[in-house]
Design a protein around this motif. Structure first.
Motif, short mmCIF file in Angstrom:
data_model
loop_
_atom_site.label_atom_id
_atom_site.label_comp_id
_atom_site.label_asym_id
_atom_site.label_seq_id
_atom_site.Cartn_x
_atom_site.Cartn_y
_atom_site.Cartn_z
N ALA A 1 0.99 -1.11 0.03
CA ALA A 1 -0.03 -0.03 -0.11
C ALA A 1 1.00 1.24 -0.04
CB ALA A 1 -0.97 0.02 1.14
N ALA A 2 1.95 1.11 0.49
CA ALA A 2 2.77 2.22 0.71
C ALA A 2 3.53 2.64 -0.77
CB ALA A 2 4.07 1.98 1.72
N VAL A 3 3.34 1.58 -1.68
CA VAL A 3 3.98 2.01 -2.98
C VAL A 3 3.08 3.10 -3.66
CG1 VAL A 3 4.50 1.00 -5.17
CG2 VAL A 3 5.32 -0.14 -3.03
N ILE A 4 1.86 2.88 -3.55
CA ILE A 4 0.80 3.51 -4.43
C ILE A 4 0.08 4.69 -3.45
CG2 ILE A 4 -1.39 2.22 -3.47
CD1 ILE A 4 -0.49 3.53 -7.04
N PHE A 5 0.30 4.77 -2.10
CA PHE A 5 -0.33 5.83 -0.89
C PHE A 5 -0.06 7.29 -1.59
CE2 PHE A 5 -0.42 7.99 2.76
CZ PHE A 5 -1.93 7.83 3.04
N PRO A 6 1.36 7.40 -1.98
CA PRO A 6 1.82 8.89 -2.06
C PRO A 6 1.26 9.29 -3.31
CG PRO A 6 3.81 7.35 -2.24
CD PRO A 6 2.69 6.70 -1.46
N PHE A 7 1.09 8.59 -4.38
CA PHE A 7 0.54 8.89 -5.75
C PHE A 7 -0.88 9.31 -5.61
CE2 PHE A 7 4.08 6.25 -6.86
CZ PHE A 7 4.82 7.02 -8.19
N ILE A 8 -1.82 8.81 -4.91
CA ILE A 8 -2.95 8.93 -4.53
C ILE A 8 -2.94 10.21 -3.72
CG2 ILE A 8 -4.94 8.19 -3.06
CD1 ILE A 8 -4.16 5.23 -3.55
N VAL A 9 -2.29 10.63 -2.74
CA VAL A 9 -2.23 11.74 -2.01
C VAL A 9 -1.73 12.99 -2.78
CG1 VAL A 9 -1.48 13.11 -0.12
CG2 VAL A 9 -2.03 10.59 0.15
N ALA A 10 -0.72 12.71 -3.67
CA ALA A 10 -0.19 13.89 -4.58
C ALA A 10 -0.77 14.11 -6.00
CB ALA A 10 1.32 13.67 -4.84
N ALA A 11 -1.78 12.97 -6.40
CA ALA A 11 -2.03 13.01 -7.71
C ALA A 11 -3.05 14.24 -7.89
CB ALA A 11 -3.06 11.76 -8.01
N PRO A 12 -4.13 14.80 -6.87
CA PRO A 12 -4.58 16.07 -7.14
C PRO A 12 -3.97 17.31 -7.74
CG PRO A 12 -5.57 14.97 -5.41
CD PRO A 12 -4.28 14.00 -5.73
N ARG A 13 -2.67 17.39 -7.02
CA ARG A 13 -1.86 18.60 -7.29
C ARG A 13 -1.04 18.34 -8.77
NH1 ARG A 13 2.70 19.93 -4.03
NH2 ARG A 13 2.16 22.12 -4.73
N TYR A 14 -1.03 17.05 -9.07
CA TYR A 14 -0.39 16.69 -10.48
C TYR A 14 -1.25 17.13 -11.46
CZ TYR A 14 1.49 14.22 -14.59
OH TYR A 14 1.73 13.93 -15.91
N PHE A 15 -2.47 16.50 -11.43
CA PHE A 15 -3.56 16.67 -12.29
C PHE A 15 -3.95 18.17 -12.33
CE2 PHE A 15 -3.94 12.00 -11.69
CZ PHE A 15 -3.98 11.61 -12.91
N SER A 16 -3.81 18.78 -11.49
CA SER A 16 -4.25 20.24 -11.52
C SER A 16 -3.16 21.09 -12.18
CB SER A 16 -4.60 20.90 -10.18
OG SER A 16 -3.41 20.93 -9.32
N GLY A 17 -2.09 20.56 -12.36
CA GLY A 17 -0.88 21.36 -13.01
C GLY A 17 0.07 22.21 -11.98
N ALA A 18 -0.34 21.99 -10.77
CA ALA A 18 0.55 22.56 -9.63
C ALA A 18 1.79 21.83 -9.67
CB ALA A 18 -0.07 22.32 -8.26
N ILE A 19 2.30 20.56 -9.97
CA ILE A 19 3.38 20.24 -10.19
C ILE A 19 3.60 19.19 -11.54
CG2 ILE A 19 3.93 19.97 -7.82
CD1 ILE A 19 3.10 17.03 -7.81
N GLN A 20 4.95 19.31 -11.99
CA GLN A 20 5.10 18.26 -13.10
C GLN A 20 5.27 16.88 -12.67
OE1 GLN A 20 8.64 21.04 -15.09
NE2 GLN A 20 7.07 20.84 -16.63
N LEU A 21 5.49 16.12 -13.79
CA LEU A 21 5.69 14.71 -13.37
C LEU A 21 7.09 14.47 -12.70
CD1 LEU A 21 5.30 11.76 -14.34
CD2 LEU A 21 6.56 11.86 -16.06
N GLY A 22 7.96 15.40 -13.05
CA GLY A 22 9.36 15.28 -11.83
C GLY A 22 8.96 15.54 -10.67
N GLY A 23 8.32 16.48 -10.41
CA GLY A 23 7.79 16.59 -9.17
C GLY A 23 6.86 15.81 -8.38
N LEU A 24 6.06 15.16 -9.11
CA LEU A 24 5.13 13.97 -8.52
C LEU A 24 6.14 12.83 -8.08
CD1 LEU A 24 2.50 12.47 -8.13
CD2 LEU A 24 2.54 11.77 -10.41
N MET A 25 7.22 12.32 -9.25
CA MET A 25 7.98 11.28 -8.88
C MET A 25 8.99 11.60 -7.60
SD MET A 25 6.82 9.35 -10.90
CE MET A 25 8.07 7.98 -10.34
#
Length: 576
Positions: free
Chosen positions: A279-303
């Motif tokens: 669950a720890a593998v996917i959990f940070p993507f779930i939490v950070a995904a809204p900011r990525y899809f809103s354009g607040a961060i780029q793919l590099g920032g998400l990773m």
């Protein structure tokens, strides 16, 4: 902090402190400092890898070919540095481990062998089972686990501090009841790891006790296997294979039963820890995904955010990942501290047994007001006295079980349940010959000369003594190393014991039925040889055959008495 945790930390410090205050502290301290520096270097490299993630994935998103290849080159350099540091950190840690193990093993062995502690431990009510395992395995396990867990915890703390700052800076605000809360990813990691740690402790806590007993049951089973191997001949002659198999099966049942308990508890812990890790593998993507899809961060920032979250979560979850090893470590510390406490208790009671005094040189042995007791407190002998002049020969007789061998143990300083006073001249050698003399696994020459080195006497002299004692067929095997107690018959071993006595020429010789396996003619021939070769040696012999009285000037008998403080009294008489 609960009392059990305080006690564990105190025990851990008691085990660890002596080495780091010893003469090894400077070299080992420098070695430890380098290892710690490498651990911190690994954390720093992970921080650089985290920054690289941002740049690399942004180059992919932006289709920047030049940046892509430049970052691949940077990755190669960082990876090479990481490999070098990781390899030498393990290498230097193993170097420190063997240095620490050598020092601690030598210390425990010396303490164990000092003042007959290895013998006296048998009277400690079973709290020190299998001292061989504690010295050979528990010390190694304690040091390996201590270094591994301590350095792992240090890396976790430094990683937590480093990546918490990064994660805080990468996190956006979350709004709860219209209130902005900064550092959302950091708080999510703290909450996730906190819940996981609590549940891991609740699920895995019984493993500490189970691991403690598993080590004990394994050692008991191994010890009994060794006993069968070393007593193969009498077991075979008795036809005791079925009985031995039942005994071994019973002890192995304890191993299996406790192992099943560990398996069940470990399965429950693994169900949770494996699910938690996945669950720890996917959990940070779930939490950070809204900011990525809103354009607040780029793919590099998400990773980079996911990577930083992973490091924070991993650091906070160190307790979860290490729980099984912590349980084994706790069991090892408990076993070693129990062993150390038993040895310290024996040291505190070093004066138990006979009061020993020094008689003037040239005077004899004087034993006065002797009382012998069994471990349960029952008396065997009370108020006994005995005097023996240099070169005098005394035979001790009496019914079986009256305490004759216990008398010898008291004279040798082995029996703690004895009171009285023993005076002997200082610096004069005493040798005790039991029914089966101790023969080390060594060359035959070393076995005959034990505990001295065979070079002290030379092979020619050793061979001559063996021939005189009726063992001429062994004189060509002096340099052969074997398990001699299994190679020789009991009669041959007793002849070899007399060869030891003649070779070592002690001032005082105590023979505890040392010819019981020999026929009367051989027994008398050996005693005649002993008297002729050692005219100045005082000899005390426990014997049942009346014929041996002719080789002694006096007899002391254990005679039954009624209404006294003990069931036997020691009375002297001239030989009939």
């Amino acid at each position: 902090m609960p009392g059990s945790k305080r006690r564990f930390l105190s025990d851990l410090w008691t085990l660890t402190k002596p080495y780091w205050k010893s003469e090894e502290r400077f070299k080992s301290g420098l070695l430890l400092a380098v290892i710690v520096g490498m651990s911190l270097g690994i954390v720093y490299l992970n921080v650089l890898f985290n920054e690289w993630n941002n740049l690399f994935y942004n180059s992919l998103q932006n289709k920047d070919v030049d940046a892509f290849f430049r970052l691949l080159g940077r990755f190669s350099i960082l990876a090479a540095l990481f490999i070098i540091v990781a390899v030498y950190q393990i290498y230097l840690r193993q170097m420190l481990q063997i240095r620490w193990r050598r020092w601690l093993t030598e210390r425990y062995v010396a303490h164990w062998l000092d003042a007959h502690n290895y013998y006296r431990l048998r009277f400690e009510n079973g709290v020190t089972d299998n001292p061989d395992q504690r010295i050979s395995e528990d010390i190694n396990g304690f040091i390996e686990q201590t270094l591994s867990l301590t350095l792992g915890f240090l890396e976790a703390v430094v990683s937590l501090a480093s990546f918490s700052v990064i994660l805080w800076s990468l996190s956006g605000d979350i709004h709860i009841l219209n209130l902005p809360i900064p550092g959302s990813m950091l708080w999510a990691a703290l909450l996730y790891a906190g819940i996981g740690t609590l549940l891991t402790h609740l699920i895995g806590r019984p493993l500490i006790r189970l691991n403690f007993f598993q080590q004990r049951y394994e050692a008991d089973f191994r010890y009994n296997l060794v006993r069968v191997r070393e007593n193969a001949e009498p077991i075979a002659l008795y036809g005791g294979e079925a009985q031995e198999a039942r005994g071994l099966a019973g002890r192995f049942t304890n191993v299996v039963s406790n192992w099943w308990s560990i398996m069940i508890r470990q399965k429950r812990l693994t169900w949770f820890s494996a699910g938690y890790s996945q669950a720890a593998v996917i959990f940070p993507f779930i939490v950070a995904a809204p900011r990525y899809f809103s354009g607040a961060i780029q793919l590099g920032g998400l990773m980079q955010t996911a990577s930083a979250f992973g490091h924070v979560q991993s650091a906070l979850s160190w307790f979860i990942d290490a729980y099984t090893r912590l349980a084994a470590w706790k069991a090892t510390v408990d076993r070693l501290t129990g062993f150390a406490a038993a040895l310290e208790g024996l040291e505190a009671r070093r004066g138990e047994g006979l009061e020993r005094a020094t008689a003037p040189s040239g005077e004899g042995l004087v034993l006065s007001d002797l009382t012998l007791r069994l471990p349960d407190g029952d008396a065997l002998l009370a108020g006994a006295s005995l005097a023996l002049a240099p070169g005098e020969r005394l035979m001790v007789a009496g019914p079986s079980g009256c305490g004759k061998s216990t008398l010898f143990r008291a004279l040798g300083g082995l029996w703690p349940f004895a009171t009285g006073r023993l005076a002997m001249p200082a610096g004069e050698r005493a040798l005790f010959l039991p029914q089966r003399p101790y023969l080390p696994i060594a060359t035959l020459a070393a076995a005959v000369a034990y505990p001295d080195a065979p070079e002290t006497y030379g092979n020619a002299r050793i061979a001559a003594v063996l021939a005189d004692c009726g063992l001429p067929h062994l004189t060509d095997q002096l340099d052969t190393e074997r398990h001699w107690s299994q190679e020789l018959s009991v009669g041959e071993q007793q002849r070899l014991g007399f060869a030891q006595a003649i070779l070592l020429a002690p001032h005082w010789l105590f023979c505890d039925e040392a010819t019981s396996a020999l026929d009367e003619a051989a027994e008398q021939a050996l005693y005649a040889l002993l008297v002729a070769r050692l005219p100045h040696t005082a000899i005390v012999s426990i014997a049942h055959r009346p014929a041996l009285a002719a080789f002694h000037q006096r007899i002391a008998r254990f005679e039954p008495v009624s209404g006294g403080a003990a069931p036997f009294a020691l009375r002297e008489a001239l030989p009939a």
